[in-house]
Design an enzyme around this catalytic site. Sequence first.
Site, PDB file in Angstrom:
ATOM      1  N   ASP A  45      64.261  85.372  22.451  1.00 23.57           N
ATOM      2  CA  ASP A  45      63.731  85.751  23.772  1.00 23.57           C
ATOM      3  C   ASP A  45      62.238  85.426  23.887  1.00 23.57           C
ATOM      4  OD1 ASP A  45      63.218  87.686  21.839  1.00 23.57           O
ATOM      5  OD2 ASP A  45      63.935  89.392  23.009  1.00 23.57           O
ATOM      6  N   HIS A  54      37.567  64.223  40.066  1.00 23.99           N
ATOM      7  CA  HIS A  54      38.343  65.379  39.610  1.00 23.99           C
ATOM      8  C   HIS A  54      39.049  65.090  38.285  1.00 23.99           C
ATOM      9  CE1 HIS A  54      41.059  62.933  42.082  1.00 23.99           C
ATOM     10  NE2 HIS A  54      42.073  63.428  41.398  1.00 23.99           N
ATOM     11  N   HIS A  55      39.368  66.150  37.577  1.00 22.84           N
ATOM     12  CA  HIS A  55      39.982  66.134  36.238  1.00 22.84           C
ATOM     13  C   HIS A  55      39.035  65.605  35.154  1.00 22.84           C
ATOM     14  CE1 HIS A  55      43.459  67.045  38.532  1.00 22.84           C
ATOM     15  NE2 HIS A  55      44.057  65.870  38.556  1.00 22.84           N
ATOM     16  N   GLY A  85      61.761  91.164  21.591  1.00 26.36           N
ATOM     17  CA  GLY A  85      60.425  90.819  21.093  1.00 26.36           C
ATOM     18  C   GLY A  85      60.415  89.856  19.924  1.00 26.36           C
ATOM     19  N   ASP A  96      47.663  62.052  40.858  1.00 24.55           N
ATOM     20  CA  ASP A  96      47.229  60.901  41.680  1.00 24.55           C
ATOM     21  C   ASP A  96      46.786  59.713  40.834  1.00 24.55           C
ATOM     22  OD1 ASP A  96      44.961  62.354  40.939  1.00 24.55           O
ATOM     23  OD2 ASP A  96      43.818  61.671  42.683  1.00 24.55           O
ATOM     24  N   GLY A 130      56.242  74.166  14.000  1.00 24.08           N
ATOM     25  CA  GLY A 130      56.631  75.537  14.338  1.00 24.08           C
ATOM     26  C   GLY A 130      56.025  76.095  15.605  1.00 24.08           C
ATOM     27  N   ASN A 143      66.419  90.219  21.164  1.00 23.77           N
ATOM     28  CA  ASN A 143      66.200  91.328  20.209  1.00 23.77           C
ATOM     29  C   ASN A 143      64.890  92.050  20.539  1.00 23.77           C
ATOM     30  OD1 ASN A 143      64.475  89.349  19.382  1.00 23.77           O
ATOM     31  ND2 ASN A 143      65.486  88.968  17.431  1.00 23.77           N
TER      32      ASN A 143
HETATM   33  N1  TPP Z   1      52.603  80.584  19.490  1.00 26.95           N
HETATM   34  C1  TPP Z   1      53.173  79.388  19.273  1.00 26.95           C
HETATM   35  C2  TPP Z   1      53.051  78.292  20.282  1.00 26.95           C
HETATM   36  N2  TPP Z   1      53.886  79.154  18.171  1.00 26.95           N
HETATM   37  C3  TPP Z   1      54.013  80.101  17.226  1.00 26.95           C
HETATM   38  N3  TPP Z   1      54.684  79.801  16.133  1.00 26.95           N
HETATM   39  C4  TPP Z   1      53.457  81.387  17.434  1.00 26.95           C
HETATM   40  C5  TPP Z   1      52.749  81.574  18.596  1.00 26.95           C
HETATM   41  C6  TPP Z   1      53.626  82.515  16.437  1.00 26.95           C
HETATM   42  N4  TPP Z   1      55.038  82.934  16.400  1.00 26.95           N
HETATM   43  C7  TPP Z   1      55.894  82.452  15.478  1.00 26.95           C
HETATM   44  S1  TPP Z   1      57.420  83.053  15.646  1.00 26.95           S
HETATM   45  C8  TPP Z   1      56.973  84.026  16.930  1.00 26.95           C
HETATM   46  C9  TPP Z   1      55.633  83.848  17.231  1.00 26.95           C
HETATM   47  C10 TPP Z   1      54.929  84.562  18.333  1.00 26.95           C
HETATM   48  C11 TPP Z   1      57.943  84.955  17.580  1.00 26.95           C
HETATM   49  C12 TPP Z   1      59.268  84.362  17.919  1.00 26.95           C
HETATM   50  O1  TPP Z   1      60.006  85.371  18.534  1.00 26.95           O
HETATM   51  P1  TPP Z   1      61.425  85.099  19.151  1.00 26.95           P
HETATM   52  O2  TPP Z   1      61.481  83.767  19.769  1.00 26.95           O
HETATM   53  O3  TPP Z   1      61.795  86.248  20.036  1.00 26.95           O
HETATM   54  O4  TPP Z   1      62.357  85.017  17.887  1.00 26.95           O
HETATM   55  P2  TPP Z   1      63.057  86.155  17.025  1.00 26.95           P
HETATM   56  O5  TPP Z   1      62.436  86.097  15.673  1.00 26.95           O
HETATM   57  O6  TPP Z   1      62.830  87.471  17.716  1.00 26.95           O
HETATM   58  O7  TPP Z   1      64.488  85.753  16.989  1.00 26.95           O
END
Ligand code: TPP
Length: 548
Positions: free
Chosen positions: A430, A112-113, A459, A26, A403, A457
Site C-alpha cells: 500500500d 521558463h524551466h 503502512g 512546449d 529499491g 497492511n
Molecule cells: N522512498 C523511496 C522512493 N524508496 C524507498 N525505498 C524508501 C522511500 C524507503 N522505503 C523502503 S520500503 C518502504 C519505504 C518507505 C515502505 C514500503 O512499504 P509498503 O509498500 O507498504 O510495503 P510493505 O512492506 O508494507 O509490504
Amino acid sequence: MYTVADYLLDRLKELGIDELFGVPGDYNLQFLDHITARDDLKWIGNANELNAAYMADGYARTKGISAFVTTFGVGELSAVNGLAGSYAENVPVIEIIGSPTTTVQKNKKLVHHTLGDGDFLRFEKMHKEVTAATTHLTFENAISEIDRVLNIAQNEKRPVYINLPIDIAEFEITKPNTPLNQPIKTLTASETILLDKLEEALQQAKNPVIIAGHEILSYHIEPQLNEFVQKFNLPITTLPLGKGAFNEADSHYIGTYTGAPTEETLRNRVDKADLVLLLGAKLTDSATSGFSFGFTDKQIISIGATEVSLYGEKYETVQLDRFISALTTLSFPKFTGEILPVKRLSALETKDVKLTQKRFWEIVEGFILQGDTLIGEQGTSFFGLTNVPLKKDMRFIGQPLWGSIGYTFPSTLGSQIANKDSRHLLFIGDGSLQLTVQEIGTAIREKLTPIVFVINNNGYTVEREIHGATEQYNNIPMWDYQKLPLVFGGTSQTVATFKVTTEIELVDVMKSARQDTERLQWIEVVMNQEDVPELLKKLAKTFAKQNS
Ligand code: TPP
C-alpha cells in the site's frame, strides 16, 4: 522533408522500439508530432515523468531497450530517480529531452524551466552521474551523436540522455542509409586469456557452482547461459537481484541464494563450493542479506559487465554477452556430482482463516503459471516472492539494488506493453502504491490486463520491521484501495476489483482473475501490519545493524 527528429525515431525503430513514453511540454511538442505522424510508433502519455522513467525501465527489461520523452528542466529532473535505477540495475533507457531553440540557449535568454541564470547545461550535468552517456545535439553533430549514444546504450545496457533543442529536431537532413553498429562477435585478446583461465579453474574444480545475476537479464543472454549449464551439467543458483536469469523449473537449478538465511542444504552447497562462478552478478546487501554469504574471494571468479575478478584480483572487463556466448567452447569434464532438487510445495489446502504472509506466498506459488511475468515491489512483496520457485518461461522483475518504492507499478505496465502475451502479476505494498498510483489511468486507457495484488497492511511494514515498529512515520493514510481504479476512470467493462481477507476468498478471486483476461484485475489483500515473510525477518535485523 526528412529531419533530425525523423532520424532519431528511425534509429529507435531500428533498435526495436515500438512505443514511446513521456509527458509533453512546449519544448518537445513539435518532436511529438513526428511520433504521432507515424503508423509504426505509438505515443503513450504518462501522468508524470518519474512514472514515465519507471515505465520505460519495465519496457526495456522485457523488450531490450526503450525510450521516453520529457521537457527541459521540470520534466527531466522528475525522471532522474527512475534513470538512476536503470543505471544501477543495467537497463538501457533512452531519455530524450526537448529543450529551447539553439538561439535561445546561445543568447542565454531567461526563459521558463530554467533557473533564471541563462545556463542551459545544468540539468544535463546532473544527468551525467546517472547515465552512460549524454549528448547535446547541434546542427553539426546530430547524426553522429545520436548514433554514438545509442550504441553505448546498446552495448553497456545503461541509460543515455539526448538533449534535443526543438529547432534541431526540425532541422532538415539527408537520410543516412548505414545501419547502427553491429556488435563485434570476436573475443578480444584479454577476453581469450580470461576464457583460458576460467577453463583451467573449471578443469580443477570438484564441486563448482554458478551464481547468476541481473546482468544476464539485462543482456538477454539467458539462452546462452542455459546452453553452457546444460553442456557441462553444472548446478546453478541465482541471487534475488537476478531472479529469473535461469529457468527455475530446470533440474540444474538449485534454488535462490540469499546468504545466511538460505535454506541450510543449499547454503552449504554454495558456501562450500571450491569454485563459485558469479556470472553477471553483484553481491549487494539486499541480495545477500547484508553480505552474509559464506564464501570468500579465494573461491570466487566473478565475470560481470562492469567488473571482472579472479580470486579477489581485478581483471580487465569483458563484453558480457559475447563472453557468456563463448562459454560453450570451453573444454572441461562434465560435472557428475549431485545437483540439489528445489523444494516445491505439494497440493495446498486453503481454509476460511485470515491471510498471513506465509500462507499468502504459498498460495501464490500454487497460482503462478508457465509464461507469467512476476513483479515484486520492494517491501514484503519482494521478500515474499524471492523464495517462490518460478515455472518455465517465467520472467521476474524487481528492483532490489536501487529499491525505489513505487517503481513496480509503472514498470509492470511498461513490461506488459512490451509483451502483451505474458500475464503480468504485480505484488505491491500500500505504501509503495501511493507513490505512483496515478498511472492506473494509463493502465485503463491502454486496456492493460495485469493482475495487481495490493498488500494492504496499513503502512510501511518493511520499515517497521527494521526500525520504529509503532512510530507514526511508518504509518500512511488509509485509502479505499479497492475503489481506486474507478476514481481513475475504470468501469466494470475495463476493471474487476476485489478485496480479500481470508485464504478461501483469495483463492476464489485468483481463479476468476486468471480466467478474466480482458480486464485489469485489481485485488486488495488485507494483511496484518506486523506480519512479514521469514526472509525479511532475518534481513531486517542485518539492515538495522548496518545502520547502527
Ligand atoms: N522512498 C523511496 C522512493 N524508496 C524507498 N525505498 C524508501 C522511500 C524507503 N522505503 C523502503 S520500503 C518502504 C519505504 C518507505 C515502505 C514500503 O512499504 P509498503 O509498500 O507498504 O510495503 P510493505 O512492506 O508494507 O509490504
